[in-house]
Write a protein that holds these residues in place. Structure first.
Motif, short mmCIF file in Angstrom:
data_model
loop_
_atom_site.label_atom_id
_atom_site.label_comp_id
_atom_site.label_asym_id
_atom_site.label_seq_id
_atom_site.Cartn_x
_atom_site.Cartn_y
_atom_site.Cartn_z
N ARG A 1 0.84 -1.20 0.00
CA ARG A 1 0.00 0.00 0.00
C ARG A 1 0.87 1.25 0.00
N LEU A 2 0.37 2.28 -0.67
CA LEU A 2 1.09 3.55 -0.76
C LEU A 2 0.15 4.69 -0.41
N THR A 3 0.72 5.77 0.11
CA THR A 3 -0.02 7.00 0.30
C THR A 3 0.54 8.02 -0.69
N ILE A 4 -0.31 8.53 -1.56
CA ILE A 4 0.14 9.39 -2.64
C ILE A 4 -0.52 10.76 -2.57
N ARG B 1 -4.32 10.22 -0.98
CA ARG B 1 -5.05 8.96 -1.04
C ARG B 1 -4.14 7.79 -0.66
N ARG B 2 -4.75 6.82 0.04
CA ARG B 2 -4.05 5.58 0.33
C ARG B 2 -4.55 4.53 -0.67
N ASP C 1 -6.66 -0.09 -5.94
CA ASP C 1 -7.76 0.03 -4.98
C ASP C 1 -7.54 1.31 -4.19
N CYS C 2 -8.55 2.19 -4.20
CA CYS C 2 -8.43 3.48 -3.51
C CYS C 2 -9.27 3.43 -2.23
#
Length: 669
Positions: free
Chosen positions: A513-516, A529-530, A548-549
């Motif tokens: 998972r990333l936070t952008i 958004r994660r 997947d948001c």
């Protein structure tokens, strides 16, 4: 080529390939179609066509004459010849397989249709993890490409019907020099015999299947760069380094050109000709103000005022009713015998190298239906070595969903790629290049091996080779800001690919998972958004991340070049502010009608117009169905007044507001 001809060719290949050599007389006696020919001359003509087809397929068919009797001719397939077959690592094979899937082979036909099956004949296994991480590319797939590429490699002329921006189709007689991709679209550059001058053609505007003509007569330039030809169309003696004031995290394409930090408001572009700079500025005008040169600033203000004035009140739709409906060209790409034959040989080779293969797996690998695959296996079943009898026919089984092929050793071979097929793969690689990330080195080595397999004659085809990131970094080394921008894009892509590679089967997989921070095109500011990245897709010159948001609670597609940065995992999620002015989010409901002057007709092509009608004076009327609102507004502004929205009224009002607000920034002192 009919199915009977395919069966005959398979029988010829099996009969020649099953023995060390076979003389011409015996071959003519055991192949039923040759034996039943109405005359010896008819059999000769049939065999000459078959020889050409076998060689075109990529099989090393060799002719020998008896040293004691020169009237005795022998044929064999040279099992020792391997120099023209690509020697690929598993990783290189994987990225080439991904590149072959960038084509819509049903639409493109020819080389694109054969490439994937020929790759399968190499007997490699793809790396499933690398295949999942390799972006899914999309190349503009047109049925006219194969004959155009073949004309370049064979140095011949072609005739085709071409519809330029003035609307009326006309016959063109061209000696192609270069066939290549620029910004996701195919172009042909060459010598126009009727006009006795070089000309550039957009391949999507060719409305007939190119017919091969006589050999080229005009000397071909030693080096022709497609990008240089296209840039020359917007060249001008009026050049300058434009200075802009831009909203933070917006106008990202211009920031990349300038190497400007994401949050800075003052941007200085590199030296550009006035027409090219104007188009770039207007395409991003919602987020910026041109400060200088003053003359350019005044021109931008005038263009915006004209666009706003043209959209005041109701649009004049009377021309739509009187316009002549433009019928879409129907260029059919019926599979040839060699398309089918290469697939049949590849199926046999693929299965024999593995012992047995699941029916669904094989149909998926080839990109064909299970019904078509069974039809192919039925053809294999009735073919074989005709020189020994029915006991040496191919054994093909597909019961219980498992495919087995035996007694077909002559088909267990790698098929050589032609120069045209190699060029098709180069285009597919180019579609993957912008988002290659940690696979960039593999893409580069696969490209090098493809180019090494091209003949000297085919080297004149301009390979679709965008510069590597290393080359871009070297070119930008004098500008620390540009290097920083390149590093940002590289780090984002690396983070995305690492997340895709992570074990995302577990609900809370570490690293998946990333936070952008994301800069949307339809509203001011940015969102946080994660996301859980799933895969990268390319479409023409654009790359997208499907993920997947968490904030949306659903899957979303994000433009990779609009991901501003990767943030710490504990950064709070947030949506962008709505901002002032009209909402530009989402798609427009219903249809949109446009009036396009010749310089703006690219908009109809870019948005895939559902209907087009030709008006007077080269005017085009185009209907778009549910276009993306923000993208269409930006395109209308970028066209500098060559495009007018006729309906719906609320979109006209939106353009008036956007143009007036941007214009006001350029008229105030």
């Amino acid at each position: 080529m009919a199915s009977k001809s395919v069966e005959r060719l398979l029988n010829v290949i099996m009969t020649i390939g099953s023995r060390r050599r076979i003389d011409r007389a015996k071959l003519f006696a055991v192949i039923p179609d040759y034996a039943r020919a109405t005359s010896e001359q008819a059999a000769e003509r049939m065999f000459e066509r078959d020889k050409a087809a076998i060689l075109e397929l990529g099989l090393p068919l060799v002719t020998d004459r008896d040293v004691l009797d020169e009237n005795t001719v022998y044929y064999r397939i040279d099992a020792a010849e391997s120099g023209a077959v690509l020697d690929l690592s598993t990783q290189e094979y994987t990225v080439l397989l991904a590149a072959s899937r960038a084509w819509d082979d049903a639409a493109a036909g020819g080389a694109a249709r054969r490439v994937r099956s020929k790759l399968l004949s190499l007997g490699h296994d793809a790396d499933p993890d690398l295949l999942r991480r390799t972006p899914r590319g999309a190349v503009e797939s047109l049925p006219v490409l194969s004959p155009l590429l073949e004309a370049v490699t064979s140095a011949r002329s072609v005739r085709f019907t071409y519809r330029g921006t003035q609307g009326a189709p006309a016959e063109r007689f061209v000696e192609p020099w270069v066939v290549g991709v620029h910004d996701g679209h195919w172009y042909v550059h060459g010598w126009d015999r009727d006009r006795s001058a070089p000309r550039l053609f957009r391949a999507s505007r060719i409305e007939s299947f190119p017919v091969e003509g006589p050999p080229a007569a005009e000397p071909r330039p030693e080096r022709t760069e497609l990008a240089t030809v296209l840039d020359a169309l917007q060249d001008s003696d009026d050049r300058a380094r434009a200075v802009l004031e831009a909203a933070p995290f917006k106008a990202l394409a211009l920031r990349d050109r300038a190497g400007a930090p994401l949050e800075t408001t003052r941007i200085t572009l590199p030296d550009l000709p006035r027409p090219a700079a104007r188009r770039l500025l207007l395409a991003n005008i919602r987020w910026l103000e041109l400060v200088e040169p003053a003359a350019w600033r005044a021109e931008v203000a005038e263009v915006l005022a004209n666009i706003a004035a043209a959209h005041e009140g109701e649009g004049d739709t009377s021309g739509i009713a009187t316009g002549a409906v433009r019928t879409a060209p129907r260029i059919r790409t019926t599979p040839t015998g060699n398309d089918t034959l290469s697939r049949l040989i590849s199926e046999a080779s693929y299965v024999m190298s593995r012992g047995e293969v699941d029916l669904a797996e094989l149909s998926s690998a080839l990109g064909i239906s299970e019904k078509q695959l069974i039809t192919d296996l039925q053809v294999l079943f009735v073919c074989g070595d005709m020189g020994t009898g029915w006991e040496d026919f191919i054994e093909a089984e597909w019961e219980h969903g498992v495919v087995r092929v035996r007694n077909a050793e002559p088909l267990r071979r790698a098929l050589r790629l032609s120069a045209v097929e190699i060029t098709a793969l180069l285009a597919g690689l180019a579609a993957l290049e912008p988002s290659a990330g940690d696979t960039e080195g593999i893409v580069a080595s696969a490209r090098a091996k493809l180019l090494a397999g091209v003949t000297e004659q085919a080297r004149s085809v301009e390979p679709v080779e965008p510069p590597t990131r290393a080359e871009l970094a070297e070119a930008a080394s004098v500008d620390e800001m540009a290097s920083r921008t390149a590093d940002r894009a590289e780090s984002i892509l690396a983070a995305v690919q690492q997340a895709i590679q992570a074990d995302d089967c577990a609900e809370e997989a570490v690293g998946s998972r990333l936070t952008i921070r994301y800069s949307s095109v339809d509203r001011p500011g940015t969102s946080v958004r994660r996301i859980r990245p799933l895969r990268i897709e390319t479409d023409g010159s654009r790359s997208y991340l499907l993920a997947d948001c968490e904030l949306a609670g659903a899957q979303r597609r994000f433009r990779l070049d609009r991901i501003v940065e990767i943030l710490p995992d504990d950064t709070p999620q947030a949506r962008p502010d709505a901002g002032e002015g009209p909402s530009l989010g989402g798609r427009l409901d219903g249809e949109v009608w446009l009036r396009l002057d010749p310089p703006g007709q690219w908009v109809a092509e870019s948005f895939g117009a559902a209907e087009m009608r030709d008006g007077d004076g080269g005017v085009l009327y185009a209907r778009l169905d549910r276009p993306v609102r923000a993208a269409l507004v930006d395109a209308v502004l970028e066209s500098s007044g060559a495009v007018e929205v006729l309906s719906p009224a609320d979109l006209r009002n939106t353009i008036v507001t956007v143009a007036q607000v941007a214009g006001a920034r350029h008229t105030q002192q």
